[in-house]
Design a protein around this motif. Structure first.
Motif, PDB file in Angstrom:
ATOM      1  N   THR A  74       0.826  -1.206   0.000  1.00 53.71           N
ATOM      2  CA  THR A  74       0.000   0.000   0.000  1.00 53.71           C
ATOM      3  C   THR A  74       0.862   1.258   0.000  1.00 53.71           C
ATOM      4  O   THR A  74       0.561   2.227  -0.700  1.00 53.71           O
ATOM      5  CB  THR A  74      -0.949   0.004   1.214  1.00 53.71           C
ATOM      6  OG1 THR A  74      -1.789  -1.146   1.131  1.00 53.71           O
ATOM      7  CG2 THR A  74      -1.803   1.254   1.261  1.00 53.71           C
ATOM      8  N   SER A  75       1.951   1.246   0.760  1.00 53.02           N
ATOM      9  CA  SER A  75       2.814   2.433   0.795  1.00 53.02           C
ATOM     10  C   SER A  75       3.479   2.675  -0.564  1.00 53.02           C
ATOM     11  O   SER A  75       3.638   3.829  -0.970  1.00 53.02           O
ATOM     12  CB  SER A  75       3.854   2.323   1.911  1.00 53.02           C
ATOM     13  OG  SER A  75       4.809   1.334   1.609  1.00 53.02           O
ATOM     14  N   TYR A  76       3.829   1.609  -1.279  1.00 53.34           N
ATOM     15  CA  TYR A  76       4.374   1.777  -2.635  1.00 53.34           C
ATOM     16  C   TYR A  76       3.310   2.360  -3.562  1.00 53.34           C
ATOM     17  O   TYR A  76       3.605   3.216  -4.407  1.00 53.34           O
ATOM     18  CB  TYR A  76       4.874   0.454  -3.206  1.00 53.34           C
ATOM     19  CG  TYR A  76       6.260   0.070  -2.743  1.00 53.34           C
ATOM     20  CD1 TYR A  76       7.368   0.856  -3.048  1.00 53.34           C
ATOM     21  CD2 TYR A  76       6.462  -1.082  -2.008  1.00 53.34           C
ATOM     22  CE1 TYR A  76       8.638   0.513  -2.628  1.00 53.34           C
ATOM     23  CE2 TYR A  76       7.732  -1.446  -1.582  1.00 53.34           C
ATOM     24  CZ  TYR A  76       8.816  -0.647  -1.901  1.00 53.34           C
ATOM     25  OH  TYR A  76      10.072  -0.999  -1.478  1.00 53.34           O
ATOM     26  N   PHE A  77       2.074   1.908  -3.415  1.00 58.59           N
ATOM     27  CA  PHE A  77       0.991   2.443  -4.234  1.00 58.59           C
ATOM     28  C   PHE A  77       0.809   3.929  -3.951  1.00 58.59           C
ATOM     29  O   PHE A  77       0.678   4.746  -4.875  1.00 58.59           O
ATOM     30  CB  PHE A  77      -0.314   1.681  -3.974  1.00 58.59           C
ATOM     31  CG  PHE A  77      -1.475   2.217  -4.762  1.00 58.59           C
ATOM     32  CD1 PHE A  77      -1.599   1.929  -6.113  1.00 58.59           C
ATOM     33  CD2 PHE A  77      -2.432   3.006  -4.157  1.00 58.59           C
ATOM     34  CE1 PHE A  77      -2.669   2.427  -6.839  1.00 58.59           C
ATOM     35  CE2 PHE A  77      -3.507   3.504  -4.877  1.00 58.59           C
ATOM     36  CZ  PHE A  77      -3.626   3.212  -6.225  1.00 58.59           C
ATOM     37  N   GLN A  78       0.802   4.292  -2.682  1.00 54.97           N
ATOM     38  CA  GLN A  78       0.632   5.694  -2.320  1.00 54.97           C
ATOM     39  C   GLN A  78       1.795   6.539  -2.834  1.00 54.97           C
ATOM     40  O   GLN A  78       1.592   7.659  -3.307  1.00 54.97           O
ATOM     41  CB  GLN A  78       0.493   5.835  -0.802  1.00 54.97           C
ATOM     42  CG  GLN A  78      -0.822   5.282  -0.290  1.00 54.97           C
ATOM     43  CD  GLN A  78      -0.867   5.151   1.224  1.00 54.97           C
ATOM     44  OE1 GLN A  78       0.167   5.129   1.894  1.00 54.97           O
ATOM     45  NE2 GLN A  78      -2.076   5.050   1.774  1.00 54.97           N
ATOM     46  N   ALA A  79       3.013   5.987  -2.775  1.00 56.93           N
ATOM     47  CA  ALA A  79       4.173   6.713  -3.299  1.00 56.93           C
ATOM     48  C   ALA A  79       4.052   6.897  -4.804  1.00 56.93           C
ATOM     49  O   ALA A  79       4.426   7.948  -5.344  1.00 56.93           O
ATOM     50  CB  ALA A  79       5.460   5.957  -2.954  1.00 56.93           C
ATOM     51  N   TRP A  80       3.526   5.878  -5.497  1.00 57.61           N
ATOM     52  CA  TRP A  80       3.382   5.995  -6.949  1.00 57.61           C
ATOM     53  C   TRP A  80       2.309   7.013  -7.319  1.00 57.61           C
ATOM     54  O   TRP A  80       2.467   7.761  -8.285  1.00 57.61           O
ATOM     55  CB  TRP A  80       3.047   4.623  -7.549  1.00 57.61           C
ATOM     56  CG  TRP A  80       2.793   4.697  -9.014  1.00 57.61           C
ATOM     57  CD1 TRP A  80       3.715   4.903 -10.014  1.00 57.61           C
ATOM     58  CD2 TRP A  80       1.528   4.620  -9.664  1.00 57.61           C
ATOM     59  NE1 TRP A  80       3.091   4.945 -11.226  1.00 57.61           N
ATOM     60  CE2 TRP A  80       1.744   4.770 -11.047  1.00 57.61           C
ATOM     61  CE3 TRP A  80       0.237   4.421  -9.210  1.00 57.61           C
ATOM     62  CZ2 TRP A  80       0.722   4.729 -11.978  1.00 57.61           C
ATOM     63  CZ3 TRP A  80      -0.793   4.382 -10.135  1.00 57.61           C
ATOM     64  CH2 TRP A  80      -0.545   4.530 -11.495  1.00 57.61           C
ATOM     65  N   THR A  81       1.209   7.073  -6.564  1.00 57.11           N
ATOM     66  CA  THR A  81       0.121   7.991  -6.925  1.00 57.11           C
ATOM     67  C   THR A  81       0.517   9.459  -6.797  1.00 57.11           C
ATOM     68  O   THR A  81      -0.126  10.308  -7.413  1.00 57.11           O
ATOM     69  CB  THR A  81      -1.148   7.739  -6.085  1.00 57.11           C
ATOM     70  OG1 THR A  81      -0.837   7.891  -4.708  1.00 57.11           O
ATOM     71  CG2 THR A  81      -1.732   6.376  -6.381  1.00 57.11           C
ATOM     72  N   THR A 139       3.545  10.525  -7.693  1.00 57.96           N
ATOM     73  CA  THR A 139       4.508  10.838  -8.756  1.00 57.96           C
ATOM     74  C   THR A 139       3.771  11.528  -9.896  1.00 57.96           C
ATOM     75  O   THR A 139       2.534  11.470  -9.996  1.00 57.96           O
ATOM     76  CB  THR A 139       5.189   9.570  -9.301  1.00 57.96           C
ATOM     77  OG1 THR A 139       4.208   8.743  -9.933  1.00 57.96           O
ATOM     78  CG2 THR A 139       5.927   8.811  -8.213  1.00 57.96           C
ATOM     79  N   THR A 140       4.520  12.163 -10.769  1.00 52.52           N
ATOM     80  CA  THR A 140       3.914  12.810 -11.937  1.00 52.52           C
ATOM     81  C   THR A 140       3.158  11.788 -12.775  1.00 52.52           C
ATOM     82  O   THR A 140       2.034  12.038 -13.217  1.00 52.52           O
ATOM     83  CB  THR A 140       5.007  13.483 -12.787  1.00 52.52           C
ATOM     84  OG1 THR A 140       5.726  14.394 -11.958  1.00 52.52           O
ATOM     85  CG2 THR A 140       4.404  14.235 -13.959  1.00 52.52           C
ATOM     86  N   MET A 141       3.755  10.610 -12.967  1.00 52.95           N
ATOM     87  CA  MET A 141       3.102   9.565 -13.744  1.00 52.95           C
ATOM     88  C   MET A 141       1.802   9.128 -13.066  1.00 52.95           C
ATOM     89  O   MET A 141       0.765   9.009 -13.720  1.00 52.95           O
ATOM     90  CB  MET A 141       4.018   8.356 -13.905  1.00 52.95           C
ATOM     91  CG  MET A 141       3.376   7.196 -14.600  1.00 52.95           C
ATOM     92  SD  MET A 141       4.426   5.739 -14.482  1.00 52.95           S
ATOM     93  CE  MET A 141       3.423   4.565 -15.352  1.00 52.95           C
ATOM     94  N   GLY A 142       1.864   8.876 -11.775  1.00 50.43           N
ATOM     95  CA  GLY A 142       0.684   8.436 -11.053  1.00 50.43           C
ATOM     96  C   GLY A 142      -0.442   9.442 -11.139  1.00 50.43           C
ATOM     97  O   GLY A 142      -1.603   9.078 -11.365  1.00 50.43           O
ATOM     98  N   GLN A 143      -0.120  10.716 -10.998  1.00 54.84           N
ATOM     99  CA  GLN A 143      -1.135  11.759 -11.072  1.00 54.84           C
ATOM    100  C   GLN A 143      -1.718  11.865 -12.477  1.00 54.84           C
ATOM    101  O   GLN A 143      -2.904  12.130 -12.640  1.00 54.84           O
ATOM    102  CB  GLN A 143      -0.556  13.094 -10.621  1.00 54.84           C
ATOM    103  CG  GLN A 143      -0.243  13.120  -9.145  1.00 54.84           C
ATOM    104  CD  GLN A 143       0.450  14.403  -8.716  1.00 54.84           C
ATOM    105  OE1 GLN A 143       0.808  15.242  -9.528  1.00 54.84           O
ATOM    106  NE2 GLN A 143       0.642  14.551  -7.409  1.00 54.84           N
TER     107      GLN A 143
END
Length: 175
Positions: free
Chosen positions: A49-56, A58-62
């Motif tokens: 979950t923390s990796y998912f939150q870190a990815w969201t 990021t510029t790519m995630g957003q």
């Protein structure tokens, strides 16, 4: 003569081509280790979950989290199917495996596009790796309260086929 010349041409051309190197055998993976405690499994789920939150963030995630692209939709659908962190190990392995596969597919497609920063791709790759590892470990973790001995199955002994007797033939009259 022409056929012979053509055969000679093809055989020498084939002989001149370098032979491809033998296929490399993939490195043997060590089998995953089961979680020792339920708390270990919960911590690993929280790490995913923390990796998912870190990815969201990021510029790519957003940029892609709200996208309707089929890979993003598949990843989002797989993520929404994840059970709560403290769920039974056996049932949670499949959904985490799905998240890992969808994240890998999304990361590979995003890398091919060349649109996203390498750091953003690395965070998504770390998410995929963490979900994959968690799914593998969950798949070998025996839920608490169940027997710790693996189930064994008796191997059936092979049946020997006995041919049926041939029917007796009546002698033929010779002419």
């Amino acid at each position: 003569m022409k056929l012979s010349d053509a055969a000679l041409t093809y055989s020498t051309a084939a002989a001149a081509e370098p032979t491809p190197p033998p296929a490399r055998q993939p490195a043997a993976r060590t089998p995953p280790k089961p979680y020792a405690t339920r708390a270990d499994a919960v911590r690993a789920a929280q790490e995913v979950t923390s990796y998912f939150q870190a990815w969201t963030v990021t510029t790519m995630g957003q940029d892609v989290v709200g996208s309707g692209h089929r890979r993003v939709t598949a990843f989002r659908d797989a993520w929404q199917q994840l059970p709560p962190h403290n769920s039974t190990p056996g049932r949670a392995a499949g959904p985490y495996g799905d998240v890992a596969e969808r994240a890998k597919a999304l990361q590979a497609a995003a890398a091919r596009s060349g649109r996203f920063a390498p750091g953003d791709l690395q965070v998504l790759q770390a998410l995929a790796r963490a979900a994959d590892t968690h799914a593998a470990r969950l798949s070998v973790t025996i839920p608490s309260g169940q027997a710790t001995q693996p189930r064994t199955m008796a191997v059936p002994s092979p049946a020997v086929a006995i041919p049926a007797p041939l029917p007796a033939r009546a002698p033929r009259a010779s002419l």
